[in-house]
Design an enzyme around this catalytic site. Structure first.
Site, PDB file in Angstrom:
ATOM      1  N   HIS A 172     -68.069  35.463  49.332  1.00  0.00           N
ATOM      2  CA  HIS A 172     -67.934  34.004  49.352  1.00  0.00           C
ATOM      3  C   HIS A 172     -66.700  33.628  50.154  1.00  0.00           C
ATOM      4  O   HIS A 172     -65.911  34.483  50.546  1.00  0.00           O
ATOM      5  CB  HIS A 172     -67.904  33.440  47.934  1.00  0.00           C
ATOM      6  CG  HIS A 172     -66.731  33.830  47.091  1.00  0.00           C
ATOM      7  ND1 HIS A 172     -66.426  35.138  46.789  1.00  0.00           N
ATOM      8  CD2 HIS A 172     -65.803  33.071  46.445  1.00  0.00           C
ATOM      9  CE1 HIS A 172     -65.357  35.166  46.010  1.00  0.00           C
ATOM     10  NE2 HIS A 172     -64.955  33.930  45.795  1.00  0.00           N
ATOM     11  N   HIS A 178     -63.954  31.865  49.540  1.00  0.00           N
ATOM     12  CA  HIS A 178     -62.595  31.660  49.004  1.00  0.00           C
ATOM     13  C   HIS A 178     -61.616  32.551  49.775  1.00  0.00           C
ATOM     14  O   HIS A 178     -61.939  33.696  50.117  1.00  0.00           O
ATOM     15  CB  HIS A 178     -62.553  32.006  47.503  1.00  0.00           C
ATOM     16  CG  HIS A 178     -62.965  30.860  46.621  1.00  0.00           C
ATOM     17  ND1 HIS A 178     -63.491  31.032  45.358  1.00  0.00           N
ATOM     18  CD2 HIS A 178     -62.916  29.512  46.825  1.00  0.00           C
ATOM     19  CE1 HIS A 178     -63.754  29.839  44.824  1.00  0.00           C
ATOM     20  NE2 HIS A 178     -63.419  28.912  45.690  1.00  0.00           N
ATOM     21  N   ASP A 204     -67.189  37.121  42.918  1.00  0.00           N
ATOM     22  CA  ASP A 204     -66.692  36.352  41.781  1.00  0.00           C
ATOM     23  C   ASP A 204     -67.871  35.676  41.081  1.00  0.00           C
ATOM     24  O   ASP A 204     -68.709  35.053  41.734  1.00  0.00           O
ATOM     25  CB  ASP A 204     -65.722  35.276  42.263  1.00  0.00           C
ATOM     26  CG  ASP A 204     -64.438  35.866  42.832  1.00  0.00           C
ATOM     27  OD1 ASP A 204     -64.360  37.108  42.934  1.00  0.00           O
ATOM     28  OD2 ASP A 204     -63.521  35.095  43.177  1.00  0.00           O
ATOM     29  N   ASP A 229     -59.054  34.381  49.168  1.00  0.00           N
ATOM     30  CA  ASP A 229     -58.645  35.735  48.748  1.00  0.00           C
ATOM     31  C   ASP A 229     -59.694  36.790  49.087  1.00  0.00           C
ATOM     32  O   ASP A 229     -59.467  37.991  48.899  1.00  0.00           O
ATOM     33  CB  ASP A 229     -58.275  35.779  47.253  1.00  0.00           C
ATOM     34  CG  ASP A 229     -59.384  35.333  46.325  1.00  0.00           C
ATOM     35  OD1 ASP A 229     -60.115  34.398  46.685  1.00  0.00           O
ATOM     36  OD2 ASP A 229     -59.512  35.916  45.229  1.00  0.00           O
ATOM     37  N   HIS A 230     -60.860  36.334  49.601  1.00  0.00           N
ATOM     38  CA  HIS A 230     -61.919  37.273  50.000  1.00  0.00           C
ATOM     39  C   HIS A 230     -62.171  37.214  51.504  1.00  0.00           C
ATOM     40  O   HIS A 230     -63.007  37.937  52.020  1.00  0.00           O
ATOM     41  CB  HIS A 230     -63.223  36.951  49.256  1.00  0.00           C
ATOM     42  CG  HIS A 230     -63.085  37.051  47.776  1.00  0.00           C
ATOM     43  ND1 HIS A 230     -63.630  38.098  47.053  1.00  0.00           N
ATOM     44  CD2 HIS A 230     -62.421  36.274  46.876  1.00  0.00           C
ATOM     45  CE1 HIS A 230     -63.334  37.935  45.767  1.00  0.00           C
ATOM     46  NE2 HIS A 230     -62.596  36.846  45.628  1.00  0.00           N
ATOM     47  N   HIS A 250     -60.797  42.836  40.834  1.00  0.00           N
ATOM     48  CA  HIS A 250     -60.467  41.411  40.866  1.00  0.00           C
ATOM     49  C   HIS A 250     -59.741  41.042  39.569  1.00  0.00           C
ATOM     50  O   HIS A 250     -60.194  40.223  38.768  1.00  0.00           O
ATOM     51  CB  HIS A 250     -61.757  40.584  41.037  1.00  0.00           C
ATOM     52  CG  HIS A 250     -61.529  39.167  41.491  1.00  0.00           C
ATOM     53  ND1 HIS A 250     -61.342  38.128  40.615  1.00  0.00           N
ATOM     54  CD2 HIS A 250     -61.453  38.615  42.727  1.00  0.00           C
ATOM     55  CE1 HIS A 250     -61.190  37.004  41.295  1.00  0.00           C
ATOM     56  NE2 HIS A 250     -61.240  37.270  42.580  1.00  0.00           N
ATOM     57  N   HIS A 304     -70.702  31.120  40.680  1.00  0.00           N
ATOM     58  CA  HIS A 304     -69.266  30.907  40.858  1.00  0.00           C
ATOM     59  C   HIS A 304     -69.051  29.427  41.183  1.00  0.00           C
ATOM     60  O   HIS A 304     -69.998  28.658  41.209  1.00  0.00           O
ATOM     61  CB  HIS A 304     -68.774  31.835  41.983  1.00  0.00           C
ATOM     62  CG  HIS A 304     -67.295  31.938  42.135  1.00  0.00           C
ATOM     63  ND1 HIS A 304     -66.436  32.030  41.078  1.00  0.00           N
ATOM     64  CD2 HIS A 304     -66.514  31.991  43.257  1.00  0.00           C
ATOM     65  CE1 HIS A 304     -65.199  32.115  41.532  1.00  0.00           C
ATOM     66  NE2 HIS A 304     -65.216  32.087  42.849  1.00  0.00           N
TER      67      HIS A 304
HETATM   68 ZN   LIG Z   1     -61.567  35.722  44.086  1.00  0.00          ZN
HETATM   69 ZN   LIG Z   2     -63.703  32.951  44.243  1.00  0.00          ZN
END
Ligand SMILES: [Zn+2]
Ligand SMILES: [Zn+2]
Length: 305
Positions: free
Chosen positions: A63, A65, A212, A67-68, A270, A141
Site C-alpha cells: 500500500h 503509506h 497492514d 513507511d512502505h 511491522h 486497512h
Molecule cells: Zn505500515
Molecule cells: Zn499502513
C-alpha cells in the site's frame, strides 16, 4: 526460497528497526530477487545485506503509506547507475505510477532500464510463469492495501533410475518420455508406462506476505495452508482497540489468522516503535498462546521457506 527482513518497524524507524521491507530471495529457483515493500533507506539495508540491485527483478508494494513506499525512488534511480539494465516489474495499488512519474520528473531523474508498472485495483493473479504464481487480495486497512500469496509450483517427479536398471530398461533416449509419464515401447517389445518409474516429486512451497491490516477473510484465504505466513503485529494484545482503530493487528490477531488459515509457521513483523527488542519474548509469547509456531522478525533476520 529465503526471506530476509530489511525493515520491521511500523510507521517510523527506530534505533533497532528500519521501516517495512522484506526481500524474498529466489535466486536459486529463478535467478532473481523479489522485494516486498520499500520503506525509506531500503537501498541501504539491501547494501548491508549484500543484495545486488542488478538481481532485483520484481517489487511488490502492499500500500501507499510512506513507511512502505518512501524508499522506492532511491532504489529505482540507483538501479539506473549499475551495468545490468534488465527489466524491473513494479506491482502496487493504483496511484503508484503517478507517484513514480512525479518523483522522477520533479527530481530530473531518469531510468535507464525498462520499468513495467502493474497497478492493482482488484483481487487476482498478478504474476505467473512455469515455476511461480503470485496472487493478490485486498486486505482491510485505512487505505487500499494488498496482501500477496506466492506459490512455487510443484517440481516434476524425478525418474527412479535404480528401478529402471533393475528391470533392465536402459533406454536412455526414452528417459525423457518416461519422465513425463508417457508410455514407450522398447526394442524388445515391452511396453513401459513411465508413471510406474516415477520417484519422489518435490512439492512447491507456499508463502503469504500480508501488508497492514485488521483481521479479515482475505488474510485467511491468502494464508491458506502456507508454509510461512508473514503477518503484521503492530500492537500487543492489551492495545487491541488502538490497533483496530488505526487499521492494524495485534500479536493475538496475527496468531488467530495463522491458526484459522492452517499455516505451518507465522513470522510477525511491522512492530510498533513503542516496543524494543527486549519486548520480543513477550510479544511472541502472546501469539504462541494461540499458535505455537510463531516467531518475530528482526532486521536482517533470515528464514528459509
Ligand atoms: Zn505500515
Ligand atoms: Zn499502513
Amino acid at each position: 526460497m529465503k526471506l530476509t527482513f530489511l525493515g520491521t518497524s511500523a510507521g517510523k524507524p527506530t534505533d533497532e528497526r528500519n521501516v517495512s521491507s522484506i526481500m524474498l530471495d529466489v535466486r536459486q529457483e529463478r535467478g532473481g530477487l523479489w522485494l516486498f515493500d520499500c520503506g525509506e533507506a531500503t537501498q541501504m539495508q539491501m547494501q548491508k545485506a549484500k543484495f545486488s540491485l542488478s538481481k532485483l527483478e520484481m517489487i511488490f508494494i502492499t500500500h501507499l503509506h510512506g513507511d512502505h513506499l518512501f524508499g522506492l525512488p532511491g532504489v529505482l534511480t540507483t538501479r539506473s547507475l549499475i551495468q545490468n539494465q534488465s527489466e524491473l516489474t513494479l506491482v502496487g495499488p493504483k496511484g503508484i505510477k503517478q507517484f513514480i512519474q512525479t518523483v522522477i520528473d520533479i527530481s530530473y531523474s531518469c531510468l535507464t532500464y525498462p520499468l513495467n508498472i502493474i497497478e492493482l485495483e482488484q483481487d487476482g493473479l498478478v504474476f505467473e510463469d512455469t515455476k511461480f504464481q503470485v496472487e493478490t487480495k485486498l486486505l482491510a486497512h485505512r487505505v487500499p492495501c494488498f496482501g500477496y500469496r506466492v506459490i512455487e509450483k510443484d517440481l516434476p517427479p524425478t525418474l527412479n533410475i535404480k528401478k529402471l536398471h533393475k528391470d533392465n530398461i536402459n533406454t536412455g533416449s526414452h528417459y525423457a518420455y518416461l519422465k513425463e509419464g508417457k508410455t514407450v515401447t522398447l526394442a524388445d517389445g515391452r511396453v513401459i508406462d513411465g508413471r510406474n518409474y516415477h520417484g519422489d516429486f518435490k512439492q512447491g512451497k507456499k508463502l503469504a506476505i500480508l501488508g497492514d491490516t485488521i483481521p479479515c477473510d482475505a488474510s485467511i484465504e491468502l494464508a491458506k495452508d502456507v508454509d510461512v505466513l508473514v503477518h503484521e503485529a503492530t500492537q500487543e494484545d492489551a492495545l487491541e482497540q488502538k490497533a483496530i482503530e488505526r487499521g492494524h493487528s495485534t500479536t493475538v490477531h496475527a496468531a488467530m489468522i495463522a491458526k484459522q488459515a492452517n499455516a505451518k509457521r507465522l513470522i510477525m513483523t511491522h512492530i510498533s516503535p513503542r516496543y524494543s527488542l527486549n519486548d520480543n519474548a513477550k510479544l511472541v509469547n502472546e501469539a504462541k498462546g494461540i499458535f505455537s509456531h510463531t516467531e518475530i522478525a528482526t532486521d536482517f533476520a533470515t528464514f528459509q521457506v
